[in-house]
Motif scaffolding. Structure first.
Motif, PDB file in Angstrom:
ATOM      1  N   PRO A 193     -79.617-132.092  23.973  1.00  0.00           N
ATOM      2  CA  PRO A 193     -80.327-132.039  22.692  1.00  0.00           C
ATOM      3  C   PRO A 193     -81.463-131.025  22.684  1.00  0.00           C
ATOM      4  O   PRO A 193     -82.181-130.866  23.689  1.00  0.00           O
ATOM      5  N   GLY A 194     -81.621-130.348  21.566  1.00  0.00           N
ATOM      6  CA  GLY A 194     -82.698-129.372  21.417  1.00  0.00           C
ATOM      7  C   GLY A 194     -84.078-129.939  21.697  1.00  0.00           C
ATOM      8  O   GLY A 194     -84.893-129.290  22.381  1.00  0.00           O
ATOM      9  N   PRO A 195     -84.403-131.157  21.190  1.00  0.00           N
ATOM     10  CA  PRO A 195     -85.728-131.725  21.478  1.00  0.00           C
ATOM     11  C   PRO A 195     -85.998-131.901  22.967  1.00  0.00           C
ATOM     12  O   PRO A 195     -87.136-131.759  23.409  1.00  0.00           O
ATOM     13  N   LEU A 196     -84.952-132.218  23.745  1.00  0.00           N
ATOM     14  CA  LEU A 196     -85.159-132.361  25.183  1.00  0.00           C
ATOM     15  C   LEU A 196     -85.544-131.018  25.798  1.00  0.00           C
ATOM     16  O   LEU A 196     -86.440-130.939  26.652  1.00  0.00           O
ATOM     17  N   VAL A 197     -84.878-129.953  25.357  1.00  0.00           N
ATOM     18  CA  VAL A 197     -85.210-128.617  25.843  1.00  0.00           C
ATOM     19  C   VAL A 197     -86.649-128.269  25.474  1.00  0.00           C
ATOM     20  O   VAL A 197     -87.413-127.741  26.290  1.00  0.00           O
ATOM     21  N   ALA A 198     -87.019-128.594  24.229  1.00  0.00           N
ATOM     22  CA  ALA A 198     -88.384-128.306  23.777  1.00  0.00           C
ATOM     23  C   ALA A 198     -89.412-129.076  24.604  1.00  0.00           C
ATOM     24  O   ALA A 198     -90.476-128.543  24.961  1.00  0.00           O
ATOM     25  N   VAL A 199     -89.102-130.338  24.931  1.00  0.00           N
ATOM     26  CA  VAL A 199     -90.021-131.153  25.728  1.00  0.00           C
ATOM     27  C   VAL A 199     -90.170-130.581  27.138  1.00  0.00           C
ATOM     28  O   VAL A 199     -91.283-130.490  27.681  1.00  0.00           O
ATOM     29  N   VAL A 200     -89.054-130.192  27.750  1.00  0.00           N
ATOM     30  CA  VAL A 200     -89.110-129.623  29.096  1.00  0.00           C
ATOM     31  C   VAL A 200     -89.962-128.358  29.112  1.00  0.00           C
ATOM     32  O   VAL A 200     -90.815-128.166  29.988  1.00  0.00           O
ATOM     33  N   ILE A 201     -89.752-127.495  28.135  1.00  0.00           N
ATOM     34  CA  ILE A 201     -90.547-126.261  28.049  1.00  0.00           C
ATOM     35  C   ILE A 201     -92.023-126.595  27.815  1.00  0.00           C
ATOM     36  O   ILE A 201     -92.917-125.955  28.376  1.00  0.00           O
ATOM     37  N   GLY A 202     -92.285-127.620  26.998  1.00  0.00           N
ATOM     38  CA  GLY A 202     -93.662-128.029  26.758  1.00  0.00           C
ATOM     39  C   GLY A 202     -94.347-128.517  28.025  1.00  0.00           C
ATOM     40  O   GLY A 202     -95.517-128.191  28.281  1.00  0.00           O
ATOM     41  N   VAL A 203     -93.627-129.312  28.847  1.00  0.00           N
ATOM     42  CA  VAL A 203     -94.190-129.808  30.104  1.00  0.00           C
ATOM     43  C   VAL A 203     -94.469-128.651  31.054  1.00  0.00           C
ATOM     44  O   VAL A 203     -95.544-128.578  31.683  1.00  0.00           O
ATOM     45  N   LEU A 204     -93.512-127.723  31.160  1.00  0.00           N
ATOM     46  CA  LEU A 204     -93.699-126.563  32.032  1.00  0.00           C
ATOM     47  C   LEU A 204     -94.868-125.706  31.569  1.00  0.00           C
ATOM     48  O   LEU A 204     -95.640-125.175  32.384  1.00  0.00           O
ATOM     49  N   TYR A 205     -94.995-125.563  30.249  1.00  0.00           N
ATOM     50  CA  TYR A 205     -96.104-124.772  29.695  1.00  0.00           C
ATOM     51  C   TYR A 205     -97.438-125.397  30.074  1.00  0.00           C
ATOM     52  O   TYR A 205     -98.378-124.698  30.497  1.00  0.00           O
ATOM     53  N   TYR A 206     -97.538-126.724  29.947  1.00  0.00           N
ATOM     54  CA  TYR A 206     -98.797-127.405  30.289  1.00  0.00           C
ATOM     55  C   TYR A 206     -99.127-127.242  31.770  1.00  0.00           C
ATOM     56  O   TYR A 206    -100.289-127.035  32.149  1.00  0.00           O
ATOM     57  N   ILE A 207     -98.099-127.330  32.629  1.00  0.00           N
ATOM     58  CA  ILE A 207     -98.332-127.265  34.073  1.00  0.00           C
ATOM     59  C   ILE A 207     -98.768-125.872  34.518  1.00  0.00           C
ATOM     60  O   ILE A 207     -99.697-125.727  35.333  1.00  0.00           O
ATOM     61  N   PHE A 208     -98.121-124.835  33.979  1.00  0.00           N
ATOM     62  CA  PHE A 208     -98.332-123.485  34.504  1.00  0.00           C
ATOM     63  C   PHE A 208     -99.339-122.637  33.720  1.00  0.00           C
ATOM     64  O   PHE A 208     -99.813-121.626  34.232  1.00  0.00           O
ATOM     65  N   VAL A 209     -99.655-123.035  32.479  1.00  0.00           N
ATOM     66  CA  VAL A 209    -100.624-122.257  31.700  1.00  0.00           C
ATOM     67  C   VAL A 209    -101.962-122.996  31.720  1.00  0.00           C
ATOM     68  O   VAL A 209    -102.149-123.989  31.011  1.00  0.00           O
ATOM     69  N   ASN A 210    -102.873-122.521  32.534  1.00  0.00           N
ATOM     70  CA  ASN A 210    -104.186-123.156  32.681  1.00  0.00           C
ATOM     71  C   ASN A 210    -105.300-122.369  32.005  1.00  0.00           C
ATOM     72  O   ASN A 210    -106.476-122.652  32.219  1.00  0.00           O
ATOM     73  N   ASP A 211    -104.929-121.369  31.229  1.00  0.00           N
ATOM     74  CA  ASP A 211    -105.917-120.542  30.547  1.00  0.00           C
ATOM     75  C   ASP A 211    -106.747-121.395  29.586  1.00  0.00           C
ATOM     76  O   ASP A 211    -106.194-122.232  28.854  1.00  0.00           O
ATOM     77  N   PRO A 212    -108.080-121.231  29.564  1.00  0.00           N
ATOM     78  CA  PRO A 212    -108.926-122.048  28.671  1.00  0.00           C
ATOM     79  C   PRO A 212    -108.638-121.836  27.186  1.00  0.00           C
ATOM     80  O   PRO A 212    -108.949-122.702  26.371  1.00  0.00           O
ATOM     81  N   VAL A 213    -108.078-120.688  26.823  1.00  0.00           N
ATOM     82  CA  VAL A 213    -107.776-120.401  25.416  1.00  0.00           C
ATOM     83  C   VAL A 213    -106.359-120.836  25.055  1.00  0.00           C
ATOM     84  O   VAL A 213    -106.131-121.490  24.040  1.00  0.00           O
ATOM     85  N   TRP A 214    -105.390-120.469  25.904  1.00  0.00           N
ATOM     86  CA  TRP A 214    -103.993-120.720  25.585  1.00  0.00           C
ATOM     87  C   TRP A 214    -103.432-121.961  26.267  1.00  0.00           C
ATOM     88  O   TRP A 214    -102.275-122.334  26.025  1.00  0.00           O
ATOM     89  N   GLY A 215    -104.228-122.623  27.088  1.00  0.00           N
ATOM     90  CA  GLY A 215    -103.762-123.865  27.700  1.00  0.00           C
ATOM     91  C   GLY A 215    -103.826-125.025  26.718  1.00  0.00           C
ATOM     92  O   GLY A 215    -104.414-124.935  25.644  1.00  0.00           O
ATOM     93  N   ILE A 216    -103.213-126.144  27.100  1.00  0.00           N
ATOM     94  CA  ILE A 216    -103.210-127.351  26.264  1.00  0.00           C
ATOM     95  C   ILE A 216    -104.119-128.391  26.904  1.00  0.00           C
ATOM     96  O   ILE A 216    -103.908-128.772  28.065  1.00  0.00           O
ATOM     97  N   PRO A 217    -105.150-128.864  26.186  1.00  0.00           N
ATOM     98  CA  PRO A 217    -106.077-129.851  26.769  1.00  0.00           C
ATOM     99  C   PRO A 217    -105.411-131.196  27.001  1.00  0.00           C
ATOM    100  O   PRO A 217    -104.431-131.545  26.332  1.00  0.00           O
ATOM    101  N   GLU A 218    -105.925-131.957  27.949  1.00  0.00           N
ATOM    102  CA  GLU A 218    -105.351-133.258  28.281  1.00  0.00           C
ATOM    103  C   GLU A 218    -105.401-134.234  27.108  1.00  0.00           C
ATOM    104  O   GLU A 218    -104.587-135.154  27.018  1.00  0.00           O
TER     105      GLU A 218
END
Length: 520
Positions: A193-218
């Motif tokens: 399912p597309g939503p599962l792909v979107a969720v996986v990418i979202g989790v990876l984005y949170y883990i690897f993007v730690n930039d204060p501007v482009w990162g996602i806050p907890e």
């Protein structure tokens, strides 16, 4: 139940990712422990799904009950006393099912049901705006426009999380690409399912993007309780206080929950049956029994009251679910996820879930639907739009009540008075040939009885439908006939329509035949 696992498994995953934050959010809005929402989600999927006859309906904690639950917990003084009311409410619902009270759901016009769906879609979309922009619960606390539009705009821009906004746009892009392009390219894309792909990418984005501007806050992540061991997991369950069984206020709350939850369930059943591409009919009395059983179990182990819910059910339908196995599997997914992978779940950005819900909201409230209802005339459009306004600006029940009141007023204005709506011939002989002659006027009030009679016609029959005496044939009745004609093909039933326009066998569309089919 096992014939369509290739469709039900992907749909269950989609519903799971939509249900998880909704379970937590409704528990928070109800002033109840967050875990109680997850319990209700599990029970709604596993218990109600197993007992129910609804093929596409998904049950769980309902936003429409949040205000009632919040007030009840405060007035009763403790959550364990409230759980007793939930158990009693479930018993009442079982009794309602035994008394065959499920028929009341058919006495709501389709314009109100479509308005309810559209209103919920708009409400869903609006509710996700904070998650789209990454605004925390207190982010707008000091926001003010008293210093002018320009200053307010700058202030708002400072509060926005660019990472959350980017993640929403990326997730929406993935969902649309999956649905509009990739699903049509190869069957393999229907398995993931597309939503599962979107969720996986979202989790990876949170883990690897730690930039204060482009990162996602907890603060913009899913929050699921993380048990340390089996004992701490079981400690999250709460049991009802049966010592308050003689408390009159408990019984008042129980009756209120039973009535409201039953009404919401029946309206959801009516709405989801209309969305069902196979046009199956949910046994409403069995559904009340299933919901009652679910509320008994949920109340006994510390969960919120459950109903069949529009958002998850419509998501299940639009995700391609075919049988109730998708609802059952989503319940097991909630159970498994909070035991095995709670820390991973807590890395899912709310922005991804917001994208899923924005798409669901759009599908429920498409602009084409508004144009279609407007073209059908005031009798359909007024109840439709009034229901939407009531749902969006008040709540679900108020919107439905206002829409129904307008629908009844339209009927009274048109001087609808008719107690005899059809005459049957041939049912006594059971020879496979039947004739139904309709009366002068038919409206949505006759839907339940008409549907019941049509469902009694056995496979392989030949039915003559004579409408020559009918002068007012309501759009809702034509919808019922069109849905029956689809089922008739599967049941090898031949329909011969006799009207003032002539005779025709197996008309493609009753609405088109009578000139009431308006393209979307």
């Amino acid at each position: 139940m096992f014939k369509h696992l290739n469709k039900d498994i992907p749909a269950s995953v989609v519903v799971f990712f939509v249900a998880l934050p909704l379970c937590l959010g409704i528990a928070l809005a109800s002033g109840a422990p967050l875990f109680s929402g997850l319990i209700a989600g599990m029970v709604g999927g596993i218990v109600v799904g197993s007992l129910s006859g609804a093929q596409l309906g998904v049950s769980g904690p309902a936003a429409g009950l949040a205000v009632i639950v919040l007030g009840a917990i405060q007035s009763l003084g403790s959550y364990d006393i409230f759980l007793l009311a939930v158990v009693i409410a479930g018993i009442f619902q079982v009794i309602l099912g035994a008394l065959k009270a499920g028929i009341i759901g058919y006495y709501f016009p389709s314009s109100v049901i479509k308005g309810m769906l559209a209103g919920i879609g708009i409400t869903i979309a609006i509710s996700q705006i904070p998650n789209v922009f990454g605004l925390g619960g207190d982010a707008l606390e000091n926001f003010s426009i008293s210093r002018g539009i320009g200053s307010a705009f700058n202030q708002f821009a400072e509060l926005i999380s660019l990472g959350a906004l980017l993640m929403t746009l990326v997730a929406l892009g993935i969902l649309l690409l999956w649905e509009k392009v990739l699903l049509k390219k190869h069957k393999i894309f229907s398995l993931v399912p597309g939503p599962l792909v979107a969720v996986v990418i979202g989790v990876l984005y949170y883990i690897f993007v730690n930039d204060p501007v482009w990162g996602i806050p907890e603060s913009q992540l899913v929050t699921v309780p993380v048990p340390e061991d089996a004992a701490s997991f079981l400690a999250q369950f709460t049991f009802p206080n049966f010592g308050e069984i003689m408390n009159a206020e408990v019984w008042v709350v129980a009756i209120t929950i039973a009535i409201v939850a039953s009404l919401e369930t029946l309206l959801s059943v009516e709405a989801i049956d209309k969305l069902d591409p196979l046009k199956r009919t949910t046994p409403t009395n069995r559904e009340l029994f299933a919901q009652g059983g679910g509320n008994i179990v949920s109340g006994l182990i510390g969960g919120l009251p459950v109903t069949q819910v529009i958002v998850r059910s419509s998501t299940n339908t639009m995700a391609g679910g075919r049988t109730k196995m998708s609802a059952i599997l989503h319940g097991f997914l909630i159970l498994i996820s909070i035991i095995i992978i709670p820390t991973i779940l807590n890395k899912i950005p709310l922005a991804v879930l917001a994208a899923v819900l924005l798409l669901v909201g759009y599908k429920l409230a498409k602009p084409a639907l508004f144009a279609q209802m407007y073209k059908l005339g005031k009798g359909q459009f007024l109840p439709f739009i009034i229901t939407i306004l009531g749902v969006v600006f008040a709540d679900l029940l108020i919107g439905i009540g206002l829409g129904l009141a307008v629908g009844i007023a339209v009927i009274l204005i048109n001087s609808y008075k008719n107690s005899h709506f059809l005459h049957k011939e041939g049912f006594e002989n059971n020879d496979g040939h039947y004739k139904i002659t309709t009366a002068e006027e038919l409206s949505f009030l006759n839907k339940g009885a008409i549907l019941r009679e049509l469902n009694l016609i056995p496979n392989g029959s030949y039915i003559v439908l004579d409408v020559t005496k009918t002068r007012v044939l309501d759009y809702d009745v034509l919808e019922i006939l069109d849905e029956f004609s689809i089922k008739a093909k599967r049941k090898d039933i031949t329909i011969k329509l006799i009207s003032n326009k002539g005779e025709i066998e197996n008309p493609v569309s009753f609405r088109q035949y009578f000139g009431l089919d308006v393209p979307a």
